[in-house]
Design an enzyme around this catalytic site. Structure first.
Site, PDB file in Angstrom:
ATOM      1  N   THR A 221       6.327   7.259   4.744  1.00  0.00           N
ATOM      2  CA  THR A 221       6.534   6.682   5.885  1.00  0.00           C
ATOM      3  C   THR A 221       7.517   5.353   5.683  1.00  0.00           C
ATOM      4  O   THR A 221       8.617   5.276   6.413  1.00  0.00           O
ATOM      5  CB  THR A 221       5.408   6.263   6.609  1.00  0.00           C
TER       6      THR A 221
ATOM      7  N   LYS B 102      -6.023  -7.261   3.403  1.00  0.00           N
ATOM      8  CA  LYS B 102      -4.901  -8.204   3.734  1.00  0.00           C
ATOM      9  C   LYS B 102      -5.407  -9.785   3.776  1.00  0.00           C
ATOM     10  O   LYS B 102      -4.576 -10.841   3.607  1.00  0.00           O
ATOM     11  CB  LYS B 102      -4.363  -7.813   5.224  1.00  0.00           C
TER      12      LYS B 102
END
Length: 425
Positions: A13, A201
Protein backbone atom coordinates in the site's frame (compact mmCIF):
# COMPACT_ATOMS: atom_id res chain seq x y z
CA UNK A 1 18.29 19.95 -11.36
CA UNK A 2 19.78 16.79 -9.91
CA UNK A 3 18.48 13.32 -10.69
CA UNK A 4 17.97 11.28 -7.54
CA UNK A 5 17.52 7.52 -7.97
CA UNK A 6 15.29 5.57 -5.59
CA UNK A 7 15.21 1.87 -4.78
CA UNK A 8 12.02 0.54 -3.17
CA UNK A 9 11.76 -2.61 -1.04
CA UNK A 10 8.15 -3.74 -1.06
CA UNK A 11 5.20 -3.11 -3.35
CA UNK A 12 2.33 -2.85 -0.89
CA UNK A 13 0.00 0.00 0.00
CA UNK A 14 2.64 2.55 0.99
CA UNK A 15 4.95 1.77 -1.93
CA UNK A 16 2.05 2.17 -4.34
CA UNK A 17 1.27 5.52 -2.73
CA UNK A 18 4.87 6.64 -3.27
CA UNK A 19 4.72 5.62 -6.93
CA UNK A 20 1.38 7.35 -7.39
CA UNK A 21 2.61 10.62 -5.89
CA UNK A 22 5.77 10.64 -8.00
CA UNK A 23 3.72 10.00 -11.13
CA UNK A 24 1.27 12.80 -10.30
CA UNK A 25 3.46 15.37 -8.53
CA UNK A 26 6.99 14.59 -9.68
CA UNK A 27 7.34 17.87 -11.56
CA UNK A 28 6.07 19.83 -8.54
CA UNK A 29 8.59 18.07 -6.30
CA UNK A 30 11.37 18.90 -8.75
CA UNK A 31 10.32 22.55 -8.99
CA UNK A 32 10.26 22.99 -5.20
CA UNK A 33 13.30 20.96 -4.25
CA UNK A 34 15.58 20.97 -7.28
CA UNK A 35 15.51 17.17 -7.23
CA UNK A 36 14.14 14.96 -9.98
CA UNK A 37 13.02 11.68 -8.41
CA UNK A 38 13.57 8.59 -10.54
CA UNK A 39 12.50 5.13 -9.38
CA UNK A 40 15.42 2.95 -10.45
CA UNK A 41 14.61 -0.45 -8.97
CA UNK A 42 11.85 -2.21 -7.00
CA UNK A 43 12.11 -5.53 -5.16
CA UNK A 44 9.13 -7.40 -3.74
CA UNK A 45 8.09 -10.96 -3.00
CA UNK A 46 5.71 -10.96 -5.95
CA UNK A 47 5.03 -8.84 -9.02
CA UNK A 48 1.87 -6.76 -9.33
CA UNK A 49 1.30 -6.22 -13.06
CA UNK A 50 -1.50 -3.75 -12.39
CA UNK A 51 0.89 -1.31 -10.67
CA UNK A 52 2.78 1.23 -12.78
CA UNK A 53 6.44 0.89 -11.77
CA UNK A 54 7.38 4.11 -13.60
CA UNK A 55 10.00 2.32 -15.66
CA UNK A 56 11.83 0.77 -12.70
CA UNK A 57 13.55 -2.59 -12.91
CA UNK A 58 11.78 -5.26 -10.87
CA UNK A 59 13.00 -8.36 -9.05
CA UNK A 60 11.99 -10.56 -6.15
CA UNK A 61 15.43 -10.35 -4.49
CA UNK A 62 16.06 -7.62 -1.91
CA UNK A 63 19.80 -8.04 -2.36
CA UNK A 64 19.43 -6.57 -5.85
CA UNK A 65 18.65 -3.24 -4.20
CA UNK A 66 21.64 -3.46 -1.89
CA UNK A 67 23.99 -4.27 -4.77
CA UNK A 68 22.74 -1.55 -7.12
CA UNK A 69 25.18 1.29 -6.50
CA UNK A 70 23.32 3.61 -8.88
CA UNK A 71 20.60 4.07 -6.25
CA UNK A 72 20.92 7.17 -4.06
CA UNK A 73 18.46 6.11 -1.33
CA UNK A 74 16.67 2.90 -0.38
CA UNK A 75 13.07 2.85 0.81
CA UNK A 76 12.15 0.04 3.22
CA UNK A 77 8.39 -0.39 2.77
CA UNK A 78 8.16 -4.13 3.43
CA UNK A 79 6.44 -4.03 6.82
CA UNK A 80 6.88 -6.57 9.59
CA UNK A 81 10.02 -6.62 11.69
CA UNK A 82 12.67 -9.27 11.08
CA UNK A 83 13.15 -9.08 7.29
CA UNK A 84 12.78 -5.30 7.33
CA UNK A 85 15.29 -4.88 10.15
CA UNK A 86 17.80 -7.10 8.37
CA UNK A 87 17.43 -5.09 5.16
CA UNK A 88 17.84 -1.74 6.93
CA UNK A 89 20.85 -2.95 8.88
CA UNK A 90 22.59 -4.26 5.75
CA UNK A 91 21.88 -1.05 3.84
CA UNK A 92 23.28 1.16 6.61
CA UNK A 93 26.35 -1.07 6.96
CA UNK A 94 26.96 -0.51 3.25
CA UNK A 95 26.71 3.25 3.72
CA UNK A 96 23.36 3.59 1.95
CA UNK A 97 20.80 6.17 3.15
CA UNK A 98 17.47 4.58 4.12
CA UNK A 99 13.92 5.88 4.48
CA UNK A 100 11.41 3.68 6.29
CA UNK A 101 7.79 3.78 7.42
CA UNK A 102 8.37 0.88 9.82
CA UNK A 103 7.49 1.88 13.38
CA UNK A 104 8.02 -1.63 14.77
CA UNK A 105 11.66 -1.77 13.62
CA UNK A 106 12.50 1.72 14.87
CA UNK A 107 10.77 1.14 18.23
CA UNK A 108 12.53 -2.17 18.83
CA UNK A 109 15.96 -1.49 17.32
CA UNK A 110 16.38 2.29 17.27
CA UNK A 111 19.29 2.40 19.72
CA UNK A 112 21.28 0.00 17.56
CA UNK A 113 20.31 1.55 14.23
CA UNK A 114 21.29 5.06 15.29
CA UNK A 115 24.79 4.09 16.38
CA UNK A 116 27.45 6.67 17.21
CA UNK A 117 29.40 5.75 14.07
CA UNK A 118 26.39 5.82 11.77
CA UNK A 119 27.85 7.09 8.45
CA UNK A 120 24.56 7.92 6.72
CA UNK A 121 21.00 8.79 7.56
CA UNK A 122 17.98 6.73 8.48
CA UNK A 123 14.77 8.75 8.30
CA UNK A 124 11.33 7.61 9.46
CA UNK A 125 8.80 10.46 9.42
CA UNK A 126 6.14 8.11 8.05
CA UNK A 127 6.52 5.72 11.00
CA UNK A 128 4.42 7.97 13.27
CA UNK A 129 1.07 9.57 12.42
CA UNK A 130 1.22 9.16 8.66
CA UNK A 131 1.23 12.48 6.83
CA UNK A 132 1.58 14.57 10.02
CA UNK A 133 5.15 15.98 10.21
CA UNK A 134 5.41 15.52 13.96
CA UNK A 135 8.88 13.94 13.95
CA UNK A 136 10.28 16.86 11.97
CA UNK A 137 8.58 19.23 14.40
CA UNK A 138 10.12 17.54 17.44
CA UNK A 139 13.59 17.19 15.96
CA UNK A 140 13.81 20.54 14.19
CA UNK A 141 11.00 23.07 14.68
CA UNK A 142 10.83 22.62 18.47
CA UNK A 143 14.51 21.84 19.05
CA UNK A 144 14.91 24.90 21.31
CA UNK A 145 12.26 23.63 23.73
CA UNK A 146 12.10 21.43 26.80
CA UNK A 147 9.26 18.98 26.27
CA UNK A 148 6.66 18.59 29.00
CA UNK A 149 4.35 16.09 27.34
CA UNK A 150 3.56 14.51 24.00
CA UNK A 151 0.05 13.07 23.89
CA UNK A 152 -1.52 11.70 20.76
CA UNK A 153 -4.29 9.84 19.03
CA UNK A 154 -1.87 7.83 16.94
CA UNK A 155 -3.89 4.86 15.73
CA UNK A 156 -6.60 5.59 13.18
CA UNK A 157 -8.27 2.19 13.54
CA UNK A 158 -8.97 2.71 17.24
CA UNK A 159 -10.13 6.26 16.62
CA UNK A 160 -12.50 5.16 13.87
CA UNK A 161 -14.01 2.42 16.05
CA UNK A 162 -14.50 4.67 19.09
CA UNK A 163 -15.98 7.42 16.90
CA UNK A 164 -18.43 4.99 15.29
CA UNK A 165 -19.45 3.64 18.68
CA UNK A 166 -20.25 7.16 19.89
CA UNK A 167 -21.74 8.76 16.78
CA UNK A 168 -23.62 5.75 15.42
CA UNK A 169 -24.33 3.77 18.59
CA UNK A 170 -22.48 0.70 17.33
CA UNK A 171 -21.02 -2.08 19.42
CA UNK A 172 -17.25 -2.60 19.38
CA UNK A 173 -17.64 -5.74 17.27
CA UNK A 174 -19.86 -4.04 14.70
CA UNK A 175 -17.61 -0.99 14.43
CA UNK A 176 -14.55 -3.22 14.01
CA UNK A 177 -16.26 -5.22 11.26
CA UNK A 178 -17.04 -2.02 9.35
CA UNK A 179 -13.47 -0.80 9.81
CA UNK A 180 -12.24 -4.02 8.23
CA UNK A 181 -14.67 -3.68 5.32
CA UNK A 182 -13.45 -0.12 4.69
CA UNK A 183 -9.79 -1.14 4.87
CA UNK A 184 -9.12 0.76 8.12
CA UNK A 185 -8.39 -2.46 10.02
CA UNK A 186 -6.48 -5.60 9.09
CA UNK A 187 -8.05 -9.04 8.96
CA UNK A 188 -6.14 -9.66 12.20
CA UNK A 189 -6.61 -6.31 13.99
CA UNK A 190 -4.71 -7.27 17.16
CA UNK A 191 -1.85 -4.80 16.71
CA UNK A 192 -4.31 -1.93 16.29
CA UNK A 193 -7.12 -2.64 18.77
CA UNK A 194 -4.66 -4.13 21.28
CA UNK A 195 -2.73 -0.86 21.44
CA UNK A 196 0.56 -2.30 20.15
CA UNK A 197 0.74 -0.11 17.06
CA UNK A 198 0.19 3.04 19.14
CA UNK A 199 2.81 1.88 21.66
CA UNK A 200 5.39 1.43 18.89
CA UNK A 201 4.77 5.01 17.77
CA UNK A 202 4.84 6.32 21.33
CA UNK A 203 8.21 4.63 21.86
CA UNK A 204 9.61 6.69 18.99
CA UNK A 205 8.10 9.96 20.22
CA UNK A 206 9.39 9.26 23.73
CA UNK A 207 12.93 8.71 22.48
CA UNK A 208 13.00 11.81 20.31
CA UNK A 209 11.32 14.26 22.70
CA UNK A 210 12.81 13.09 25.99
CA UNK A 211 16.10 11.46 24.92
CA UNK A 212 14.90 8.11 26.26
CA UNK A 213 15.98 4.78 24.82
CA UNK A 214 14.04 3.18 21.99
CA UNK A 215 12.56 0.66 24.41
CA UNK A 216 9.12 -0.65 23.47
CA UNK A 217 9.01 -2.81 26.61
CA UNK A 218 9.00 0.31 28.81
CA UNK A 219 5.61 1.47 27.48
CA UNK A 220 2.46 0.35 29.32
CA UNK A 221 -0.02 -0.94 26.72
CA UNK A 222 -3.79 -1.44 26.80
CA UNK A 223 -6.25 -1.77 23.93
CA UNK A 224 -9.89 -0.87 23.37
CA UNK A 225 -11.49 -4.31 23.26
CA UNK A 226 -13.04 -3.79 26.71
CA UNK A 227 -14.76 -0.52 25.84
CA UNK A 228 -18.54 -0.89 25.62
CA UNK A 229 -21.34 1.24 24.25
CA UNK A 230 -22.39 1.78 27.87
CA UNK A 231 -18.99 3.31 28.67
CA UNK A 232 -19.24 5.58 25.62
CA UNK A 233 -22.70 6.75 26.73
CA UNK A 234 -21.71 7.39 30.35
CA UNK A 235 -18.58 9.26 29.26
CA UNK A 236 -20.74 11.46 27.04
CA UNK A 237 -23.11 12.17 29.92
CA UNK A 238 -20.18 13.15 32.13
CA UNK A 239 -18.75 15.51 29.50
CA UNK A 240 -15.95 13.32 28.11
CA UNK A 241 -14.98 11.47 24.94
CA UNK A 242 -13.20 8.13 25.06
CA UNK A 243 -10.06 8.09 22.91
CA UNK A 244 -7.14 5.72 22.63
CA UNK A 245 -4.08 7.83 23.37
CA UNK A 246 -0.33 7.51 23.66
CA UNK A 247 1.07 9.56 26.54
CA UNK A 248 4.68 10.56 27.15
CA UNK A 249 4.91 12.97 30.08
CA UNK A 250 7.69 14.42 32.19
CA UNK A 251 7.02 14.36 35.95
CA UNK A 252 9.08 15.00 39.06
CA UNK A 253 9.40 11.23 39.55
CA UNK A 254 10.34 10.33 35.96
CA UNK A 255 8.76 9.84 32.56
CA UNK A 256 5.31 8.39 32.06
CA UNK A 257 4.97 6.20 28.96
CA UNK A 258 1.59 4.59 28.38
CA UNK A 259 -0.82 3.82 25.54
CA UNK A 260 -4.40 3.10 26.57
CA UNK A 261 -8.02 4.31 26.35
CA UNK A 262 -8.74 7.52 28.25
CA UNK A 263 -11.60 9.90 28.93
CA UNK A 264 -10.73 13.33 27.51
CA UNK A 265 -12.85 16.41 28.40
CA UNK A 266 -15.16 17.13 25.47
CA UNK A 267 -14.10 20.78 25.20
CA UNK A 268 -10.48 19.90 24.48
CA UNK A 269 -9.23 19.79 20.89
CA UNK A 270 -7.92 16.24 21.14
CA UNK A 271 -11.38 14.98 22.15
CA UNK A 272 -12.81 16.28 18.86
CA UNK A 273 -10.42 14.50 16.50
CA UNK A 274 -12.66 11.85 14.98
CA UNK A 275 -12.76 9.05 12.43
CA UNK A 276 -9.42 7.80 11.14
CA UNK A 277 -7.65 11.10 11.79
CA UNK A 278 -4.61 11.25 14.07
CA UNK A 279 -3.53 14.14 16.28
CA UNK A 280 -0.54 14.84 18.49
CA UNK A 281 -0.55 17.49 21.23
CA UNK A 282 2.92 18.68 22.19
CA UNK A 283 3.51 20.86 25.26
CA UNK A 284 6.86 22.59 25.66
CA UNK A 285 8.22 25.29 27.92
CA UNK A 286 8.82 27.95 25.26
CA UNK A 287 6.27 27.23 22.52
CA UNK A 288 3.46 26.11 24.84
CA UNK A 289 0.81 23.80 23.38
CA UNK A 290 0.97 22.89 19.70
CA UNK A 291 -1.46 20.49 18.03
CA UNK A 292 -0.67 18.50 14.89
CA UNK A 293 -3.58 16.75 13.17
CA UNK A 294 -4.21 14.96 9.90
CA UNK A 295 -4.54 11.55 8.24
CA UNK A 296 -2.48 9.00 10.11
CA UNK A 297 -2.60 6.21 7.53
CA UNK A 298 -3.38 5.49 3.91
CA UNK A 299 -1.20 4.96 0.87
CA UNK A 300 -0.92 8.57 -0.26
CA UNK A 301 -0.80 10.14 3.20
CA UNK A 302 2.01 7.83 4.29
CA UNK A 303 3.67 8.09 0.90
CA UNK A 304 3.72 11.87 1.31
CA UNK A 305 5.77 11.53 4.51
CA UNK A 306 8.09 8.99 2.88
CA UNK A 307 8.84 11.31 -0.02
CA UNK A 308 9.46 14.25 2.32
CA UNK A 309 12.19 12.11 3.88
CA UNK A 310 13.53 11.19 0.44
CA UNK A 311 13.92 14.84 -0.55
CA UNK A 312 15.47 15.68 2.83
CA UNK A 313 17.93 12.83 2.38
CA UNK A 314 18.95 14.17 -1.01
CA UNK A 315 19.50 17.64 0.42
CA UNK A 316 21.23 16.47 3.63
CA UNK A 317 22.44 12.89 3.08
CA UNK A 318 24.36 12.69 6.36
CA UNK A 319 21.77 14.25 8.68
CA UNK A 320 20.27 11.19 10.34
CA UNK A 321 19.06 10.87 13.91
CA UNK A 322 22.14 10.90 16.13
CA UNK A 323 21.24 12.41 19.47
CA UNK A 324 20.00 9.13 20.92
CA UNK A 325 23.26 7.32 20.23
CA UNK A 326 25.41 9.33 22.65
CA UNK A 327 26.85 7.12 25.37
CA UNK A 328 27.33 10.07 27.75
CA UNK A 329 23.61 10.92 27.95
CA UNK A 330 21.87 10.00 31.21
CA UNK A 331 18.68 8.26 30.14
CA UNK A 332 15.56 9.39 32.04
CA UNK A 333 13.82 6.77 34.14
CA UNK A 334 10.51 5.41 32.83
CA UNK A 335 7.98 5.13 35.64
CA UNK A 336 6.16 1.84 36.12
CA UNK A 337 2.48 2.47 35.45
CA UNK A 338 1.74 1.65 39.10
CA UNK A 339 3.56 4.84 40.10
CA UNK A 340 1.59 7.17 37.83
CA UNK A 341 -1.28 9.34 39.07
CA UNK A 342 -4.54 10.29 37.38
CA UNK A 343 -8.29 10.34 37.90
CA UNK A 344 -10.36 7.29 36.95
CA UNK A 345 -13.75 6.40 35.54
CA UNK A 346 -15.25 3.33 37.23
CA UNK A 347 -18.33 1.44 36.01
CA UNK A 348 -19.40 -1.01 38.68
CA UNK A 349 -22.13 -3.61 37.96
CA UNK A 350 -24.15 -4.20 41.15
CA UNK A 351 -27.37 -5.68 42.41
CA UNK A 352 -30.15 -3.17 42.97
CA UNK A 353 -30.03 -3.31 46.77
CA UNK A 354 -30.01 -0.67 49.52
CA UNK A 355 -26.59 0.42 50.74
CA UNK A 356 -24.63 -0.61 47.65
CA UNK A 357 -23.30 2.85 46.89
CA UNK A 358 -22.32 3.37 50.51
CA UNK A 359 -20.32 0.11 50.49
CA UNK A 360 -18.52 1.08 47.30
CA UNK A 361 -17.79 4.60 48.58
CA UNK A 362 -16.44 3.24 51.85
CA UNK A 363 -14.12 0.82 50.03
CA UNK A 364 -12.76 3.61 47.86
CA UNK A 365 -12.33 5.86 50.90
CA UNK A 366 -10.31 3.17 52.66
CA UNK A 367 -7.81 3.51 49.80
CA UNK A 368 -7.71 7.29 50.03
CA UNK A 369 -9.85 7.75 46.90
CA UNK A 370 -12.27 10.70 46.78
CA UNK A 371 -15.30 10.75 44.50
CA UNK A 372 -15.58 13.65 42.05
CA UNK A 373 -18.89 12.63 40.42
CA UNK A 374 -21.27 9.69 40.38
CA UNK A 375 -24.20 8.32 38.38
CA UNK A 376 -26.62 5.73 39.76
CA UNK A 377 -29.76 5.08 37.75
CA UNK A 378 -32.76 2.90 38.41
CA UNK A 379 -32.63 -0.40 36.52
CA UNK A 380 -35.22 -1.32 33.92
CA UNK A 381 -38.27 -3.06 35.38
CA UNK A 382 -37.08 -6.40 33.97
CA UNK A 383 -33.57 -6.07 35.45
CA UNK A 384 -32.14 -6.33 38.92
CA UNK A 385 -28.61 -5.24 37.91
CA UNK A 386 -27.57 -1.59 37.79
CA UNK A 387 -24.29 0.14 36.99
CA UNK A 388 -22.82 2.61 39.44
CA UNK A 389 -20.54 5.03 37.60
CA UNK A 390 -17.95 6.95 39.57
CA UNK A 391 -15.36 9.55 38.59
CA UNK A 392 -12.56 9.72 41.13
CA UNK A 393 -10.17 12.45 42.08
CA UNK A 394 -6.56 11.85 40.91
CA UNK A 395 -5.11 8.83 42.67
CA UNK A 396 -1.99 6.68 42.48
CA UNK A 397 -2.48 3.88 39.96
CA UNK A 398 -1.53 1.15 42.43
CA UNK A 399 -4.17 2.38 44.89
CA UNK A 400 -6.82 2.57 42.18
CA UNK A 401 -6.09 -1.01 41.09
CA UNK A 402 -6.14 -2.28 44.67
CA UNK A 403 -9.42 -0.50 45.40
CA UNK A 404 -11.06 -1.96 42.28
CA UNK A 405 -9.98 -5.46 43.27
CA UNK A 406 -11.57 -4.96 46.70
CA UNK A 407 -14.77 -3.49 45.22
CA UNK A 408 -15.10 -6.54 42.97
CA UNK A 409 -15.14 -8.72 46.11
CA UNK A 410 -18.19 -6.97 47.59
CA UNK A 411 -21.25 -9.21 47.77
CA UNK A 412 -23.41 -6.73 45.87
CA UNK A 413 -20.96 -6.41 42.95
CA UNK A 414 -21.74 -8.95 40.23
CA UNK A 415 -19.02 -8.55 37.63
CA UNK A 416 -15.75 -6.99 36.62
CA UNK A 417 -15.35 -3.28 37.23
CA UNK A 418 -14.56 -1.24 34.11
CA UNK A 419 -11.74 1.21 34.88
CA UNK A 420 -10.62 3.86 32.39
CA UNK A 421 -8.12 6.60 33.13
CA UNK A 422 -9.07 10.26 32.76
CA UNK A 423 -6.61 12.67 31.11
CA UNK A 424 -7.28 16.41 31.34
CA UNK A 425 -4.04 17.41 29.54
Amino acid sequence: MREFRIGIAGLGTVAQGVLGIIAKNGSEIAHRSGVELVVGRIASRSAKPEVDLLGAEFSTNLDDLLQDESLDVLLELIGGEDVAHDFIRKALDLGRPVVTANKAVVAAHGDQLFGANQPVSLRFEAAVAGAIPVIQAIRESLVANRFEHVVGIINGTCNYILTAMRDEGRSFEDALSTAQELGYAEADPTFDVGGIDAAHKLTILLALAFDASFDFSSVHVEGITGITAEDISYADELGYRIKHVGIARRTDKGLEARAHPALIPEDQLLANVNGVLNAVLVKTDAAGNTLFSGPGAGSWATGSAVLADVVATCQEPDAGVRQNSRSDVQRPAILPVEETTCAHYLRIPTRDEPGVFASVAETLSNHGISIEAAIQKQPATTQDIVSIVIVTQPVLESEAAAAVREVEQLDQVVGQVARIRIETL
